[in-house]
Design an enzyme around this catalytic site. Structure first.
Site: not given
Ligand SMILES: NC(=O)c1ccc[n+]([C@@H]2O[C@H](COP(=O)([O-])OP(=O)(O)OC[C@H]3O[C@@H](n4cnc5c(N)ncnc54)[C@H](O)[C@@H]3O)[C@@H](O)[C@H]2O)c1
Ligand SMILES: [Zn+2]
Ligand SMILES: [Zn+2]
Length: 350
Positions: A48, A51
């Site tokens: 976040t 972003h």
């Molecule tokens: N809903 C919520 O409450 C909430 C809270 C926090 C984060 N998020 C979201 O959760 C997600 C994970 O966050 P993060 O910081 O751990 O992740 P990140 O964005 O750091 O990592 C994403 C990973 O996915 C991999 N990836 C890319 N394409 C892929 C594919 N086709 N198949 C498999 N892997 C692939 C990338 O190489 C990377 O290592 C993000 O989208 C974030 O925005 C949601």
């Molecule tokens: Zn967080």
């Protein structure tokens, strides 16, 4: 007792552009009724925050300029607002960043994480990329006894991982984790800790994170050179896994989850997608009777209870997952490292 200064250093998003942060001298906030004042020990960098750094459409819509951001945090209570009886000066706490009204229908039904009046600390209002912050006492969670304050800020992403996993079966179940960012990596580790029979960890091509997944207990690690759907099916007698969790934000990964989850299985999605209208193979959802669930935040407080049970039993390998610690003054360097992806969790010390 140490005295509280009038001012502190804080990272503020002052300009609506890529970067746009300044480290400024600011007033130490005063705790309002029901709030505690916390001296920050450490705050970790979250997706976040990236972003907000990049200032994409979501950030521009949600973050007022001038906000002190940062929400994955922990510290020591140094001040009490009126009416606070749950905390004492000196208590060590970590933050639940979803601020709820505790009075709407969603809060009443036990879904305070999606409170109708809800805000996120460090996103919509001032947070913890600062030496001090205030927070409602109910959001300042006491630590399990054996969790050192140095590592306590990771409970936000670890809680996200546990909330996502518990949208389906975990104990004795087959689980696939798509996307090995910090939250996916926590999910790999937590799934093993919760007794999953088989954990398949999938990234695109991030070798650092794929290696971390192996260290954290993944039974199978897959990447872009594998046929993901075929591989998951071949490790599950051609049926697909019981529980697929999506943490990548990639539409390809999302459709992979649907094609590689067993009939009547569970697909739990925490990711945020760049394109609001992401395509899904809907007929497979229907005819294969899948349970598809969006996940937001952490359940207050069942996710925290489950997490504290695992942490108390020393079942989560936080030290492997925290790959970098930096001083808060090096925030721009931390963001650069997080954007490179060549890391697990990055923690900033104050
Ligand atoms: N809903 C919520 O409450 C909430 C809270 C926090 C984060 N998020 C979201 O959760 C997600 C994970 O966050 P993060 O910081 O751990 O992740 P990140 O964005 O750091 O990592 C994403 C990973 O996915 C991999 N990836 C890319 N394409 C892929 C594919 N086709 N198949 C498999 N892997 C692939 C990338 O190489 C990377 O290592 C993000 O989208 C974030 O925005 C949601
Ligand atoms: Zn967080
Ligand atoms: Zn509410």
């Amino acid at each position: 007792m140490e005295s509280i200064p009038e001012t502190m250093m804080a990272w503020k998003k002052t300009r609506p552009e890529f970067g746009g942060f300044e480290l400024l001298e600011s007033q130490v906030p005063k705790p309002n009724q029901g709030e505690v004042l916390v001296k920050t020990h450490s705050t970790s960098i979250c997706g976040t925050d990236l972003h907000i750094w990049k200032w994409d459409d979501w950030a521009a819509e949600n973050v007022p300029t001038g906000t002190i951001t940062g929400h994955e945090t922990c510290g020591t209570v140094v001040g009490l607002g009126k009416g606070v009886s749950t905390h004492q000066i000196g208590d060590k706490i970590a933050v639940e960043c979803h601020l709820a009204c505790w009075n709407c229908d969603r809060c009443d039904e036990g879904n305070a994480h999606i409170c109708e009046e809800g805000e996120i600390f460090g996103v919509h209002s001032d947070g913890a990329f600062a030496q001090y912050f205030t927070i409602p006492a109910v959001n300042a969670r006491h630590l399990p006894e054996n969790l050192p304050l140095e590592l306590a800020s990771i409970q936000d992403p670890l809680g996200n991982a546990i909330h996502t996993l518990t949208g389906g079966p975990v104990k004795d179940a087959t689980v696939a984790i798509h996307g090995l960012g910090p939250i996916g990596l926590f999910a790999v580790n937590a799934a093993k800790a919760m007794g999953a029979k088989l954990v398949i960890a999938i990234d695109w091509d991030n070798q650092t994170r794929m290696n971390l997944a192996r260290e954290l207990g993944a039974d199978v690690v897959l990447g872009k050179d594998d046929d993901i759907i075929e591989s998951v099916l071949s490790h599950t007698n051609g049926k697909g896994v019981d529980n697929s969790c999506e943490f990548s934000g990639s539409p390809t990964a999302l459709s992979n989850t649907i094609y590689s989850t067993r009939m009547g299985g569970y697909v739990n999605i925490l990711s945020v997608y760049g394109n609001k209208l992401t395509e899904v193979p809907m007929n497979d959802v229907v005819f294969r009777y899948l349970h598809v669930k969006g996940i937001n935040g952490r359940k207050m407080w069942s996710t925290w209870d489950k997490m504290h049970e695992l942490l108390s039993a020393n079942k989560i390998d936080i030290n492997t997952l925290v790959t970098h610690r930096i001083n808060y003054q090096e925030y721009p360097k931390g963001v650069e490292l997080a954007m490179s992806g060549d890391c697990g969790k990055i923690i900033m010390d104050f």
